[in-house]
Motif scaffolding. Structure first.
Motif, PDB file in Angstrom:
ATOM      1  N   ALA A 123       9.321 -27.366  28.866  1.00  0.00           N
ATOM      2  CA  ALA A 123       8.670 -28.667  29.080  1.00  0.00           C
ATOM      3  C   ALA A 123       7.331 -28.755  28.339  1.00  0.00           C
ATOM      4  O   ALA A 123       6.415 -29.466  28.761  1.00  0.00           O
ATOM      5  CB  ALA A 123       8.475 -28.954  30.568  1.00  0.00           C
ATOM      6  N   GLN A 124       7.208 -28.002  27.244  1.00  0.00           N
ATOM      7  CA  GLN A 124       6.031 -28.042  26.378  1.00  0.00           C
ATOM      8  C   GLN A 124       6.510 -28.179  24.933  1.00  0.00           C
ATOM      9  O   GLN A 124       7.707 -28.148  24.663  1.00  0.00           O
ATOM     10  CB  GLN A 124       5.198 -26.771  26.544  1.00  0.00           C
ATOM     11  N   TRP A 125       5.566 -28.321  24.009  1.00  0.00           N
ATOM     12  CA  TRP A 125       5.930 -28.381  22.594  1.00  0.00           C
ATOM     13  C   TRP A 125       4.769 -27.839  21.782  1.00  0.00           C
ATOM     14  O   TRP A 125       3.805 -27.320  22.356  1.00  0.00           O
ATOM     15  CB  TRP A 125       6.322 -29.799  22.186  1.00  0.00           C
ATOM     16  N   ARG A 126       4.864 -27.929  20.470  1.00  0.00           N
ATOM     17  CA  ARG A 126       3.858 -27.311  19.612  1.00  0.00           C
ATOM     18  C   ARG A 126       2.454 -27.822  19.914  1.00  0.00           C
ATOM     19  O   ARG A 126       1.465 -27.144  19.604  1.00  0.00           O
ATOM     20  CB  ARG A 126       4.194 -27.536  18.138  1.00  0.00           C
ATOM     21  N   TYR A 127       2.329 -28.971  20.539  1.00  0.00           N
ATOM     22  CA  TYR A 127       1.027 -29.516  20.912  1.00  0.00           C
ATOM     23  C   TYR A 127       0.252 -28.540  21.793  1.00  0.00           C
ATOM     24  O   TYR A 127      -0.991 -28.518  21.758  1.00  0.00           O
ATOM     25  CB  TYR A 127       1.234 -30.839  21.648  1.00  0.00           C
ATOM     26  N   SER A 128       0.941 -27.719  22.573  1.00  0.00           N
ATOM     27  CA  SER A 128       0.238 -26.791  23.459  1.00  0.00           C
ATOM     28  C   SER A 128      -0.581 -25.771  22.678  1.00  0.00           C
ATOM     29  O   SER A 128      -1.484 -25.141  23.231  1.00  0.00           O
ATOM     30  CB  SER A 128       1.233 -26.071  24.379  1.00  0.00           C
ATOM     31  N   TYR A 129      -0.294 -25.617  21.375  1.00  0.00           N
ATOM     32  CA  TYR A 129      -1.027 -24.680  20.525  1.00  0.00           C
ATOM     33  C   TYR A 129      -2.085 -25.376  19.673  1.00  0.00           C
ATOM     34  O   TYR A 129      -2.556 -24.817  18.678  1.00  0.00           O
ATOM     35  CB  TYR A 129      -0.048 -23.935  19.614  1.00  0.00           C
ATOM     36  N   ARG A 130      -2.477 -26.563  20.045  1.00  0.00           N
ATOM     37  CA  ARG A 130      -3.407 -27.346  19.226  1.00  0.00           C
ATOM     38  C   ARG A 130      -4.737 -26.621  19.007  1.00  0.00           C
ATOM     39  O   ARG A 130      -5.382 -26.789  17.960  1.00  0.00           O
ATOM     40  CB  ARG A 130      -3.654 -28.717  19.878  1.00  0.00           C
ATOM     41  N   ASP A 131      -5.183 -25.820  19.993  1.00  0.00           N
ATOM     42  CA  ASP A 131      -6.434 -25.085  19.848  1.00  0.00           C
ATOM     43  C   ASP A 131      -6.222 -23.692  19.261  1.00  0.00           C
ATOM     44  O   ASP A 131      -7.182 -23.041  18.856  1.00  0.00           O
ATOM     45  CB  ASP A 131      -7.134 -24.957  21.205  1.00  0.00           C
ATOM     46  N   THR A 132      -4.968 -23.226  19.245  1.00  0.00           N
ATOM     47  CA  THR A 132      -4.652 -21.894  18.728  1.00  0.00           C
ATOM     48  C   THR A 132      -4.481 -21.915  17.214  1.00  0.00           C
ATOM     49  O   THR A 132      -4.918 -20.995  16.510  1.00  0.00           O
ATOM     50  CB  THR A 132      -3.358 -21.369  19.384  1.00  0.00           C
ATOM     51  N   ILE A 133      -3.834 -22.960  16.709  1.00  0.00           N
ATOM     52  CA  ILE A 133      -3.468 -23.022  15.294  1.00  0.00           C
ATOM     53  C   ILE A 133      -4.679 -22.901  14.371  1.00  0.00           C
ATOM     54  O   ILE A 133      -4.655 -22.095  13.424  1.00  0.00           O
ATOM     55  CB  ILE A 133      -2.667 -24.304  15.004  1.00  0.00           C
ATOM     56  N   PRO A 134      -5.753 -23.660  14.568  1.00  0.00           N
ATOM     57  CA  PRO A 134      -6.889 -23.537  13.635  1.00  0.00           C
ATOM     58  C   PRO A 134      -7.472 -22.130  13.589  1.00  0.00           C
ATOM     59  O   PRO A 134      -7.864 -21.654  12.516  1.00  0.00           O
ATOM     60  CB  PRO A 134      -7.904 -24.541  14.188  1.00  0.00           C
ATOM     61  N   ALA A 135      -7.515 -21.444  14.735  1.00  0.00           N
ATOM     62  CA  ALA A 135      -8.082 -20.093  14.761  1.00  0.00           C
ATOM     63  C   ALA A 135      -7.221 -19.115  13.979  1.00  0.00           C
ATOM     64  O   ALA A 135      -7.726 -18.290  13.208  1.00  0.00           O
ATOM     65  CB  ALA A 135      -8.235 -19.624  16.211  1.00  0.00           C
ATOM     66  N   LEU A 136      -5.890 -19.210  14.135  1.00  0.00           N
ATOM     67  CA  LEU A 136      -4.993 -18.283  13.443  1.00  0.00           C
ATOM     68  C   LEU A 136      -4.835 -18.634  11.969  1.00  0.00           C
ATOM     69  O   LEU A 136      -4.584 -17.761  11.135  1.00  0.00           O
ATOM     70  CB  LEU A 136      -3.621 -18.270  14.127  1.00  0.00           C
ATOM     71  N   ALA A 137      -4.959 -19.926  11.641  1.00  0.00           N
ATOM     72  CA  ALA A 137      -4.713 -20.371  10.269  1.00  0.00           C
ATOM     73  C   ALA A 137      -5.771 -19.875   9.288  1.00  0.00           C
ATOM     74  O   ALA A 137      -5.569 -19.967   8.073  1.00  0.00           O
ATOM     75  CB  ALA A 137      -4.633 -21.897  10.217  1.00  0.00           C
ATOM     76  N   GLU A 138      -6.864 -19.332   9.777  1.00  0.00           N
ATOM     77  CA  GLU A 138      -7.885 -18.802   8.869  1.00  0.00           C
ATOM     78  C   GLU A 138      -7.372 -17.592   8.092  1.00  0.00           C
ATOM     79  O   GLU A 138      -7.835 -17.334   6.973  1.00  0.00           O
ATOM     80  CB  GLU A 138      -9.142 -18.435   9.662  1.00  0.00           C
ATOM     81  N   ASN A 139      -6.414 -16.863   8.695  1.00  0.00           N
ATOM     82  CA  ASN A 139      -5.898 -15.657   8.035  1.00  0.00           C
ATOM     83  C   ASN A 139      -4.376 -15.575   8.007  1.00  0.00           C
ATOM     84  O   ASN A 139      -3.835 -14.559   7.564  1.00  0.00           O
ATOM     85  CB  ASN A 139      -6.440 -14.404   8.735  1.00  0.00           C
ATOM     86  N   HIS A 140      -3.707 -16.616   8.461  1.00  0.00           N
ATOM     87  CA  HIS A 140      -2.247 -16.571   8.563  1.00  0.00           C
ATOM     88  C   HIS A 140      -1.637 -17.902   8.143  1.00  0.00           C
ATOM     89  O   HIS A 140      -2.298 -18.942   8.194  1.00  0.00           O
ATOM     90  CB  HIS A 140      -1.805 -16.286  10.001  1.00  0.00           C
ATOM     91  N   THR A 141      -0.368 -17.841   7.750  1.00  0.00           N
ATOM     92  CA  THR A 141       0.423 -19.056   7.650  1.00  0.00           C
ATOM     93  C   THR A 141       1.059 -19.263   9.021  1.00  0.00           C
ATOM     94  O   THR A 141       1.888 -18.456   9.460  1.00  0.00           O
ATOM     95  CB  THR A 141       1.515 -18.935   6.579  1.00  0.00           C
ATOM     96  N   VAL A 142       0.664 -20.327   9.685  1.00  0.00           N
ATOM     97  CA  VAL A 142       1.058 -20.540  11.077  1.00  0.00           C
ATOM     98  C   VAL A 142       2.151 -21.608  11.133  1.00  0.00           C
ATOM     99  O   VAL A 142       1.948 -22.755  10.721  1.00  0.00           O
ATOM    100  CB  VAL A 142      -0.145 -20.980  11.930  1.00  0.00           C
ATOM    101  N   TYR A 143       3.306 -21.205  11.645  1.00  0.00           N
ATOM    102  CA  TYR A 143       4.414 -22.129  11.871  1.00  0.00           C
ATOM    103  C   TYR A 143       4.478 -22.416  13.368  1.00  0.00           C
ATOM    104  O   TYR A 143       4.745 -21.517  14.176  1.00  0.00           O
ATOM    105  CB  TYR A 143       5.741 -21.514  11.428  1.00  0.00           C
ATOM    106  N   ALA A 144       4.220 -23.652  13.750  1.00  0.00           N
ATOM    107  CA  ALA A 144       4.337 -24.067  15.144  1.00  0.00           C
ATOM    108  C   ALA A 144       5.558 -24.979  15.246  1.00  0.00           C
ATOM    109  O   ALA A 144       5.572 -26.053  14.643  1.00  0.00           O
ATOM    110  CB  ALA A 144       3.079 -24.795  15.600  1.00  0.00           C
TER     111      ALA A 144
END
Length: 332
Positions: free
Chosen positions: A96-117
């Motif tokens: 009952a969630q979707w990629r939106y739940s990672y809205r605060d996680t993605i920017p932090a990880l994207a500094e050093n990773h290619t992030v697929y949500a």
């Protein structure tokens, strides 16, 4: 002159009862049976015929801010985003969630990773082929299907709640495709599922419960996954409720709730070879933090981090504490 004889019951005899009960008593069973039949018919109508109205015309503010992409496969048309550059990380949201739940996680990880949500089947804006089976193995297989569709042979996985269980299933069966694994407040131990989903597991009751669910009901459930109630804004509620209100998404949620067989996952914990981080909210009211410690004891070399003052949706509830842990663990 004939006289009537009075019949007196002997010590071992009882007077004969009247052959017919009073009319009032004869009508009662028929009335009761008719009422029960009508109620049963109404319940079955709600469970299997009636469809509740879905939210119409909602425009997601979040999707206006990000670049959505789609990857086609025989199983589903996956909705996802790709952000940053570096070693690939795939984020799997919970039930009952979707990629939106990672809205605060993605920017932090994207500094050093290619992030697929990615939205897996039943989530967000992914469209699923007909006759999909919402079991844990089937959901896990879609992780591999998505990776194939976007050209990833190997990646790190981050899974939350049910998404963690699907990630766990995938890494147990395909260890060669996973670099590192992060489980956040995830079921997978052979224990009772969260009590919040118990009603949805019951035949008929589950269908009725999910169809009668309204936005205030969803809000109540969502708030129980947060310790910081100020994090549950109107946007946070609407961004998920908009698509979860659809009939096919409600039905998928019930099927997911009934497919929670964690025994196979539990049996494979000792064979996990990927580096593993367990993150848990100390104030999780869905799954107790003691589960995190058990994971740490049973998964070889696993690190365990319990976040004080955070609830079940730990990465949304306290990103300031969780993001640095993820960045450090996932760094090459």
């Amino acid at each position: 002159m004939k006289t009537s004889k009075e019949i007196i019951a002997g010590p071992d005899e009882t007077p004969q009862a009247s052959a017919e009960p009073p009319a009032r008593l004869r009508r009662w069973p028929r009335w009761l049976a008719g009422t029960v039949a009508l109620l049963l018919a109404a319940v079955l109508l709600v469970a299997y015929v009636w469809q509740p109205p879905a939210v119409e015309g909602y425009r997601s503010p979040y999707l206006d801010r990000v670049h959505s992409q789609y990857a086609d496969s025989p199983v589903a048309r996956f909705h996802y985003t790709k952000t940053g550059q570096g070693a690939p990380v795939v984020l799997i949201a919970g039930g009952a969630q979707w990629r939106y739940s990672y809205r605060d996680t993605i920017p932090a990880l994207a500094e050093n990773h290619t992030v697929y949500a990615v939205d897996l089947p039943s989530q967000g804006y992914t469209e699923v082929a007909e006759d999909f089976s919402y079991t844990i193995p089937a959901m896990a297989d879609t992780i591999g299907t998505f990776m194939d569709a976007v050209g990833l042979k190997k990646a790190s996985l981050v899974g939350h709640s049910w998404g963690g269980a699907w990630s766990l299933s995938f890494v147990e069966r395909h260890p060669e495709r996973v670099d590192k694994l992060v489980l956040m407040d995830s079921p997978g131990l052979n224990k009772e599922p969260a009590s919040q989903t118990a009603a949805f597991e019951l035949p008929v009751v589950g269908e009725v419960a999910v169809k009668l669910m309204r936005r205030p009901d969803f809000e109540t459930s969502l708030r129980s996954a947060f310790a910081h109630q100020d994090r549950v804004t109107a946007e946070v509620i609407d961004e998920t409720w908009a698509w979860l209100s659809r009939p096919e998404r409600r039905a998928a949620f019930v099927e997911l709730a009934r497919g929670q067989d964690y025994a196979p996952l539990d049996q494979g914990l000792g064979r996990i070879s990927a580096s593993t981080l367990i993150v848990w909210g100390q104030d999780d009211h869905w799954l107790p933090a003691s589960y995190a410690r058990e994971y740490g004891e049973r998964i070889p070399g696993a690190e365990v981090k319990v976040i004080p003052g955070a609830g079940h949706n730990v990465h949304e509830d306290d990103p300031a504490q969780v993001n640095p842990l993820l960045v450090k663990f996932l760094s090459p």
